[in-house]
Design an enzyme around this catalytic site. Structure first.
Site, PDB file in Angstrom:
ATOM      1  N   LYS A 126       0.836  -1.202   0.000  1.00  8.64           N
ATOM      2  CA  LYS A 126       0.000   0.000   0.000  1.00  8.64           C
ATOM      3  C   LYS A 126       0.874   1.256   0.000  1.00  8.64           C
ATOM      4  O   LYS A 126       0.655   2.171  -0.786  1.00  8.64           O
ATOM      5  CB  LYS A 126      -0.879  -0.061   1.263  1.00  8.64           C
ATOM      6  CG  LYS A 126      -2.037   0.874   1.302  1.00  8.64           C
ATOM      7  CD  LYS A 126      -3.142   0.313   2.189  1.00  8.64           C
ATOM      8  CE  LYS A 126      -2.949   0.544   3.669  1.00  8.64           C
ATOM      9  NZ  LYS A 126      -3.229   1.918   4.097  1.00  8.64           N
ATOM     10  N   SER A 127       1.864   1.284   0.876  1.00  4.42           N
ATOM     11  CA  SER A 127       2.727   2.473   0.961  1.00  4.42           C
ATOM     12  C   SER A 127       3.409   2.740  -0.376  1.00  4.42           C
ATOM     13  O   SER A 127       3.473   3.883  -0.844  1.00  4.42           O
ATOM     14  CB  SER A 127       3.821   2.258   2.014  1.00  4.42           C
ATOM     15  OG  SER A 127       3.263   2.217   3.279  1.00  4.42           O
ATOM     16  N   ARG A 169       2.862   5.936  -3.265  1.00  4.13           N
ATOM     17  CA  ARG A 169       4.027   6.733  -3.676  1.00  4.13           C
ATOM     18  C   ARG A 169       4.288   6.611  -5.176  1.00  4.13           C
ATOM     19  O   ARG A 169       4.741   7.562  -5.817  1.00  4.13           O
ATOM     20  CB  ARG A 169       5.262   6.299  -2.878  1.00  4.13           C
ATOM     21  CG  ARG A 169       5.207   6.775  -1.416  1.00  4.13           C
ATOM     22  CD  ARG A 169       6.146   5.972  -0.542  1.00  4.13           C
ATOM     23  NE  ARG A 169       6.294   6.490   0.813  1.00  4.13           N
ATOM     24  CZ  ARG A 169       5.438   6.289   1.803  1.00  4.13           C
ATOM     25  NH1 ARG A 169       4.329   5.605   1.602  1.00  4.13           N
ATOM     26  NH2 ARG A 169       5.664   6.789   3.014  1.00  4.13           N
ATOM     27  N   GLY A 225      -4.994   7.928   5.508  1.00  5.98           N
ATOM     28  CA  GLY A 225      -4.095   8.913   6.106  1.00  5.98           C
ATOM     29  C   GLY A 225      -2.880   9.160   5.223  1.00  5.98           C
ATOM     30  O   GLY A 225      -2.393  10.284   5.114  1.00  5.98           O
ATOM     31  N   ARG A 239      -8.606  12.164  12.500  1.00  6.80           N
ATOM     32  CA  ARG A 239      -7.164  11.934  12.701  1.00  6.80           C
ATOM     33  C   ARG A 239      -6.373  13.245  12.677  1.00  6.80           C
ATOM     34  O   ARG A 239      -6.741  14.193  11.999  1.00  6.80           O
ATOM     35  CB  ARG A 239      -6.655  10.938  11.648  1.00  6.80           C
ATOM     36  CG  ARG A 239      -7.323   9.588  11.823  1.00  6.80           C
ATOM     37  CD  ARG A 239      -6.908   8.592  10.800  1.00  6.80           C
ATOM     38  NE  ARG A 239      -5.499   8.242  10.903  1.00  6.80           N
ATOM     39  CZ  ARG A 239      -4.883   7.414  10.063  1.00  6.80           C
ATOM     40  NH1 ARG A 239      -5.558   6.875   9.056  1.00  6.80           N
ATOM     41  NH2 ARG A 239      -3.622   7.137  10.218  1.00  6.80           N
ATOM     42  N   ASP A 290       2.002  -0.951  12.060  1.00  4.17           N
ATOM     43  CA  ASP A 290       0.721  -1.443  11.525  1.00  4.17           C
ATOM     44  C   ASP A 290       0.456  -2.906  11.886  1.00  4.17           C
ATOM     45  O   ASP A 290      -0.667  -3.389  11.730  1.00  4.17           O
ATOM     46  CB  ASP A 290       0.691  -1.288   9.997  1.00  4.17           C
ATOM     47  CG  ASP A 290       0.652   0.177   9.585  1.00  4.17           C
ATOM     48  OD1 ASP A 290       0.268   1.027  10.418  1.00  4.17           O
ATOM     49  OD2 ASP A 290       1.012   0.482   8.433  1.00  4.17           O
ATOM     50  N   LYS A 344      -4.431   5.942  14.550  1.00  4.81           N
ATOM     51  CA  LYS A 344      -4.528   5.263  13.253  1.00  4.81           C
ATOM     52  C   LYS A 344      -5.994   5.238  12.813  1.00  4.81           C
ATOM     53  O   LYS A 344      -6.780   6.038  13.270  1.00  4.81           O
ATOM     54  CB  LYS A 344      -3.925   3.859  13.361  1.00  4.81           C
ATOM     55  CG  LYS A 344      -2.437   3.874  13.696  1.00  4.81           C
ATOM     56  CD  LYS A 344      -1.624   4.481  12.567  1.00  4.81           C
ATOM     57  CE  LYS A 344      -0.162   4.607  12.919  1.00  4.81           C
ATOM     58  NZ  LYS A 344       0.612   5.273  11.884  1.00  4.81           N
ATOM     59  N   ARG A 353      -6.229   2.176  18.077  1.00  7.77           N
ATOM     60  CA  ARG A 353      -5.982   0.723  18.048  1.00  7.77           C
ATOM     61  C   ARG A 353      -5.619   0.157  19.421  1.00  7.77           C
ATOM     62  O   ARG A 353      -5.793  -1.039  19.648  1.00  7.77           O
ATOM     63  CB  ARG A 353      -4.882   0.382  17.030  1.00  7.77           C
ATOM     64  CG  ARG A 353      -5.404   0.491  15.609  1.00  7.77           C
ATOM     65  CD  ARG A 353      -4.385   0.058  14.566  1.00  7.77           C
ATOM     66  NE  ARG A 353      -4.992   0.062  13.252  1.00  7.77           N
ATOM     67  CZ  ARG A 353      -4.327   0.264  12.109  1.00  7.77           C
ATOM     68  NH1 ARG A 353      -3.031   0.488  12.136  1.00  7.77           N
ATOM     69  NH2 ARG A 353      -4.968   0.238  10.960  1.00  7.77           N
ATOM     70  N   ARG A 365      -7.333  -3.326   9.738  1.00  8.06           N
ATOM     71  CA  ARG A 365      -6.372  -4.206  10.414  1.00  8.06           C
ATOM     72  C   ARG A 365      -6.985  -4.864  11.651  1.00  8.06           C
ATOM     73  O   ARG A 365      -6.601  -5.955  12.049  1.00  8.06           O
ATOM     74  CB  ARG A 365      -5.098  -3.451  10.769  1.00  8.06           C
ATOM     75  CG  ARG A 365      -4.424  -2.894   9.511  1.00  8.06           C
ATOM     76  CD  ARG A 365      -2.950  -2.671   9.653  1.00  8.06           C
ATOM     77  NE  ARG A 365      -2.472  -1.809   8.585  1.00  8.06           N
ATOM     78  CZ  ARG A 365      -2.184  -2.201   7.346  1.00  8.06           C
ATOM     79  NH1 ARG A 365      -2.311  -3.457   7.001  1.00  8.06           N
ATOM     80  NH2 ARG A 365      -1.759  -1.335   6.451  1.00  8.06           N
TER      81      ARG A 365
HETATM   82  C1  S3P Z   1       2.602   4.853   6.210  1.00  6.56           C
HETATM   83  C2  S3P Z   1       3.229   5.200   7.380  1.00  6.56           C
HETATM   84  C3  S3P Z   1       2.757   4.788   8.703  1.00  6.56           C
HETATM   85  C4  S3P Z   1       1.730   3.663   8.628  1.00  6.56           C
HETATM   86  C5  S3P Z   1       0.739   3.864   7.536  1.00  6.56           C
HETATM   87  C6  S3P Z   1       1.416   3.988   6.183  1.00  6.56           C
HETATM   88  C7  S3P Z   1       3.175   5.347   4.940  1.00  6.56           C
HETATM   89  O1  S3P Z   1       2.209   5.911   9.342  1.00  6.56           O
HETATM   90  O2  S3P Z   1       1.065   3.518   9.868  1.00  6.56           O
HETATM   91  O3  S3P Z   1      -0.166   2.759   7.491  1.00  6.56           O
HETATM   92  O4  S3P Z   1       2.859   4.782   3.875  1.00  6.56           O
HETATM   93  O5  S3P Z   1       3.960   6.302   4.987  1.00  6.56           O
HETATM   94  P1  S3P Z   1       3.162   6.918  10.166  1.00  6.56           P
HETATM   95  O6  S3P Z   1       4.388   7.051   9.388  1.00  6.56           O
HETATM   96  O7  S3P Z   1       2.466   8.200  10.316  1.00  6.56           O
HETATM   97  O8  S3P Z   1       3.379   6.204  11.467  1.00  6.56           O
END
Ligand code: S3P
Length: 427
Positions: A21-22, A26, A91, A119, A312, A339, A343, A386
């Site tokens: 996902k991250s 990006r 987020g 959030r 996570d 989150k 959580r 999650r």
């Molecule tokens: C993420 C960073 C994390 C993670 C989120 C995805 C990202 O958050 O909890 O699910 O893709 O940069 P934080 O960096 O704010 O902890």
């Protein structure tokens, strides 16, 4: 959607998990900033990443689909959106995208769902304002909706109070549009996907331990192939460790060392886990992970710089900890309250219903094992994918069936979760 989970005999086989996902977020965001057309392969079908993709279409990106996971993307320049941009539950979308939009020549509004709107956004609004950005929250509460107007940005030297890849990435992306150099220092290392992808696409980025500097850069397209998401793999890693006689191999998972806290924890707790076939693709390390049932687990302490490396995965780690002898202590994880749900509160409240000995602390929880989980209860999911998937894994070893309410939240990151589990039952 309500789901009933029953205890299973075992889980065996080989699976793949959804694209990271991250990295998917990006890939579209930085892909849209590249000079020319970029190919993205294995893009996440989860709702969060689909919202990011939709937003970039609204911002003028041209997308040519080979199929739903593979496409090329080109954006000559970002253009004025016709309506507010909807980030849904994500987020990562709102925080990273804000970094890009503050540098544009147009106004934009970012809004999300009920959970997202609760959030904290102060963590990005404050440093972006220090850069000269015109960003505010509609209701003056440092929460979404966010309103962004055009402004001129200056590079800053920012020491972040929290280890957050979302904050770091937001500022790095804003740094691409600022005058001079932007430097960010974080207290602990958070996931470094943005730095790696920026470097891969040719940005002027310097990394000095926990300090990262960026200056405005041209980005050049180069194919981006997204590996499997270790945060999705985590549910199956835990399932394999606690379901009797289980043995699972998960193929092609991203094992970037800023994300592998779960693997370190599992090894320390006594899980039989092997990393196989490790290789580098698009500046990210990937591998196959094999895990088998592990009878003699022991409790450990999880704290400090390990927290951002498994933030996570903490909900599903509680299930593993309940099957370990002794105490598992999770501390320094305050941000877990910010989150998709709180959580800390959610796992303590829901999993204690199952008979788990879990105690809530301000910055984490303590779990005493080993406990036979009972089931025979209805679990709530708090708008949180999650939490839903962690409850499902608990259900696999509960003595009596378990009901999970609103299981559809799984679609945020892992729409094919149930089919993937089913595949391991059949084989
Ligand atoms: C993420 C960073 C994390 C993670 C989120 C995805 C990202 O958050 O909890 O699910 O893709 O940069 P934080 O960096 O704010 O902890």
């Amino acid at each position: 959607m309500q789901l009933k989970i029953e205890k299973i005999k075992t889980l065996k086989g080989e699976i793949e998990v959804p694209p990271d996902k991250s990295l998917s977020h990006r890939a579209v965001m930085l892909g849209a900033l590249c000079k020319g057309k970029i190919k993205i392969k294995n893009y996440s079908q989860g709702e969060d990443c689909q919202n990011t993709l939709k937003i970039f279409k609204e911002l003028g990106a041209k997308i040519d689909f080979e199929n739903e996971k593979n496409f090329s993307l080109e954006c000559k320049e970002l253009s004025n959106p016709q309506k507010p941009l909807y980030v849904g539950n994500s987020g990562t979308t709102i925080r990273l995208l804000s970094g890009i939009l503050v540098g544009q020549n147009f106004e934009s509004i970012l809004e999300g769902d009920e959970s997202l709107s609760k959030r904290p956004m102060k963590r990005i609004i404050e440093p972006l304002k220090l850069m000269g950005a015109n960003i505010s929250s509609k209701n003056n509460d440092f929460k979404a909706p966010l309103i962004i107007k055009k402004s001129l940005l200056n590079g800053i030297n920012y020491v972040s109070p929290i280890a957050s890849a979302q904050v770091k990435s937001c500022l790095l992306f804003a740094g691409l549009f600022a005058k001079g150099k932007t430097t960010i220092t974080e207290p602990f290392q958070s996931r470094d996907h943005s730095e790696r992808m920026l470097k891969y696409l040719g940005a002027n980025i310097e990394i000095n331990g926990l300090e990262i500097g960026i200056t405005p850069s041209e980005l050049y397209p180069s194919d981006l192939i997204i590996p499997g998401d270790i945060s999705s793999a985590a549910f199956f890693l835990v399932a394999a460790a606690i379901v009797p006689n289980a043995e699972i191999t998960i193929k092609n998972v991203g094992i970037n060392s800023t994300r592998t806290g779960i693997i370190d924890v599992m090894k320390k707790m006594g899980v039989n886990i092997q990393i196989l076939n490790s290789r580098i693709i698009c500046n990210e390390e990937i591998a196959d992970i094999k895990v088998s049932y592990s009878e003699n687990l022991k409790g450990i302490t999880i704290q400090g710089n390990l927290i951002p490396r498994l933030i996570d995965e903490l909900p599903v780690i509680t299930i593993l900890a309940s099957q370990a002898v002794g105490k598992t202590i999770v501390k320094d994880a305050w941000d877990l309250r910010n989150k998709e749900s709180d959580r800390i509160k959610a796992v303590c409240c829901e999993f204690s219903k199952l008979g788990m000995c879990i105690q809530e602390k301000d910055d984490g929880f303590e779990i005493e094992g080993k406990t036979k989980l009972k089931g025979d209860k209805i679990i709530e999911t708090y708008n949180d994918h999650r939490l839903a998937m962690s409850a499902y894994i608990a259900g696999l070893i509960c003595e009596k069936p378990l009901i999970i309410n609103d299981f559809q939240w799984v679609n945020t990151s892992f729409p094919e979760f149930v089919q993937t589990i089913e595949k391991l039952k059949e084989e």
